[in-house]
Design a protein around this motif. Structure first.
Motif, PDB file in Angstrom:
ATOM      1  N   ASN A  27     -42.039  55.680   2.409  1.00 31.29           N
ATOM      2  CA  ASN A  27     -41.293  55.193   1.253  1.00 31.29           C
ATOM      3  C   ASN A  27     -42.254  54.748   0.149  1.00 31.29           C
ATOM      4  N   LEU A  36     -41.208  63.362   6.177  1.00 33.88           N
ATOM      5  CA  LEU A  36     -40.784  63.431   4.779  1.00 33.88           C
ATOM      6  C   LEU A  36     -41.546  62.377   3.996  1.00 33.88           C
ATOM      7  N   PRO A  49     -43.001  61.260  -0.298  1.00 31.18           N
ATOM      8  CA  PRO A  49     -43.316  61.564  -1.692  1.00 31.18           C
ATOM      9  C   PRO A  49     -44.840  61.747  -1.789  1.00 31.18           C
ATOM     10  N   TYR A  68     -41.347  65.423  -3.334  1.00 29.81           N
ATOM     11  CA  TYR A  68     -40.899  65.222  -1.955  1.00 29.81           C
ATOM     12  C   TYR A  68     -41.318  66.442  -1.149  1.00 29.81           C
ATOM     13  N   LYS A  69     -41.936  66.211   0.002  1.00 29.43           N
ATOM     14  CA  LYS A  69     -42.327  67.308   0.881  1.00 29.43           C
ATOM     15  C   LYS A  69     -41.941  66.968   2.311  1.00 29.43           C
ATOM     16  N   CYS A  70     -41.486  67.980   3.015  1.00 28.73           N
ATOM     17  CA  CYS A  70     -41.157  67.848   4.423  1.00 28.73           C
ATOM     18  C   CYS A  70     -42.129  68.726   5.205  1.00 28.73           C
ATOM     19  N   GLN A  97     -39.742  71.365  -0.271  1.00 26.05           N
ATOM     20  CA  GLN A  97     -40.294  70.458  -1.271  1.00 26.05           C
ATOM     21  C   GLN A  97     -39.498  70.525  -2.563  1.00 26.05           C
ATOM     22  N   VAL A 114     -39.678  62.585  -9.319  1.00 27.15           N
ATOM     23  CA  VAL A 114     -40.035  61.780  -8.160  1.00 27.15           C
ATOM     24  C   VAL A 114     -41.293  60.976  -8.483  1.00 27.15           C
TER      25      VAL A 114
END
Length: 97
Positions: free
Chosen positions: A30, A53, A55, A68-70, A80, A89
């Motif tokens: 976060n 996940l 930022p 944002y990337k997973c 993303q 973001v």
């Protein structure tokens, strides 16, 4: 189950290693991190089918824009986005870097 820790990421990683805690199905940051840190946490702390996940800074140590990337355990980016709806973001920077 969900567990929250009131620690910065590096102190948590030390605690996790020391106490030999279990690997996770999911990890969510976060706050903004560099790509290298996201991949390190994914590789070391995720279960084989887990996801992370976060930022992630669009450039190394550039704290003014994130995407944002997973990630999967192998550090592969599964998804993303740089915008969420009409919002860019941008998160609080990683205080340990």
């Amino acid at each position: 189950s969900v567990t929250f820790y009131e620690l910065d990421d590096e102190r948590f990683m030390s605690l996790w290693r020391r106490d030999k805690l279990e690997r996770y199905d999911s990890i969510v940051f976060n706050f903004a991190v560099n790509d290298s840190k996201a991949r390190e946490f994914a590789a070391e702390m995720l279960n084989i089918n887990g996801h992370l996940l976060a930022p992630v800074n669009t450039q190394q140590d550039y704290w003014l824009k994130q995407a944002y990337k997973c990630y999967d355990k192998g550090g592969n980016i599964l998804w993303q986005t740089t915008d969420v709806g009409a919002w860019s973001v941008q998160f609080q920077p990683d205080v340990t870097q």
